[in-house]
Motif scaffolding. Structure first.
Motif, short mmCIF file in Angstrom:
data_model
loop_
_atom_site.label_atom_id
_atom_site.label_comp_id
_atom_site.label_asym_id
_atom_site.label_seq_id
_atom_site.Cartn_x
_atom_site.Cartn_y
_atom_site.Cartn_z
N SER A 65 0.42 -1.10 0.14
CA SER A 65 -0.26 0.81 -0.03
C SER A 65 0.85 1.20 -0.01
O SER A 65 0.73 2.33 -0.44
N ALA A 66 1.93 1.73 0.63
CA ALA A 66 2.77 2.24 0.84
C ALA A 66 3.53 2.09 -0.39
O ALA A 66 3.50 3.33 -0.83
N GLN A 119 1.38 4.16 -2.81
CA GLN A 119 1.23 5.51 -2.53
C GLN A 119 2.35 6.13 -2.89
O GLN A 119 1.99 7.33 -3.73
N MET A 120 3.28 6.29 -2.89
CA MET A 120 4.24 7.06 -3.19
C MET A 120 4.54 7.00 -3.91
O MET A 120 4.78 8.10 -5.00
N TRP A 172 2.35 7.01 -7.11
CA TRP A 172 1.39 8.11 -7.12
C TRP A 172 1.94 9.10 -6.93
O TRP A 172 1.49 10.10 -7.87
N GLU A 173 2.78 9.10 -6.67
CA GLU A 173 2.96 10.89 -6.05
C GLU A 173 3.91 11.40 -7.14
O GLU A 173 4.80 10.99 -6.88
N TRP A 214 -0.77 6.05 -14.92
CA TRP A 214 -0.32 5.52 -14.11
C TRP A 214 1.28 5.80 -14.59
O TRP A 214 2.00 6.84 -14.73
N ARG A 254 3.72 9.35 5.45
CA ARG A 254 2.51 9.26 4.70
C ARG A 254 2.87 7.60 4.58
O ARG A 254 2.51 6.95 4.27
N ARG A 255 3.68 6.50 5.11
CA ARG A 255 3.92 5.22 4.90
C ARG A 255 2.89 4.55 6.47
O ARG A 255 2.20 5.31 7.31
N ALA A 256 2.17 3.57 5.98
CA ALA A 256 1.47 3.26 5.85
C ALA A 256 1.72 2.67 7.85
O ALA A 256 2.84 2.04 7.57
#
Length: 100
Positions: free
Chosen positions: A23-24, A27-28, A30-31, A66, A96-98
């Motif tokens: 998940s992390a 998320q990273m 996509w940033e 993406w 932002r780390r899960a």
């Protein structure tokens, strides 16, 4: 998400990543400002590993979107960035780390 038996592996430890780590990474990835180098430092997943995770975890249309977004984006690679960029992508990735 993948089952633990087929979970992607970190290239640093060659152990399966937890669901939180996957998940992390997503998320990273996509940033815009979090570089692939930072993702590797945080999770041990290389750029090609990130691409494999994104292909496996996202729908086909989301993955294509993406990839189109990442192609040619200089902010995803530290070496291509302008020295005038005044932010630290490591700090962005840290908060932002899960929490899994």
């Amino acid at each position: 998400m993948n089952s633990p038996a087929t979970m992607p592996k970190s290239s640093q430890t060659s152990t399966p990543l937890s669901a939180g780590d996957v998940s992390a990474v997503i998320q990273m990835a996509w940033e815009d400002r979090t570089t692939f180098e930072t993702i590797f430092e945080r999770t041990g997943v290389t750029e090609s590993g990130v691409i494999k995770i994104m292909r496996a975890e996202l729908s086909a249309s989301s993955f294509k979107m993406w990839r189109a977004r990442m192609r040619g984006r200089v902010t995803k690679h530290r070496a291509l960035r302008s020295p005038d960029m005044n932010f630290d992508d490591r700090a962005i990735a840290d908060h932002r780390r899960a929490n899994f």
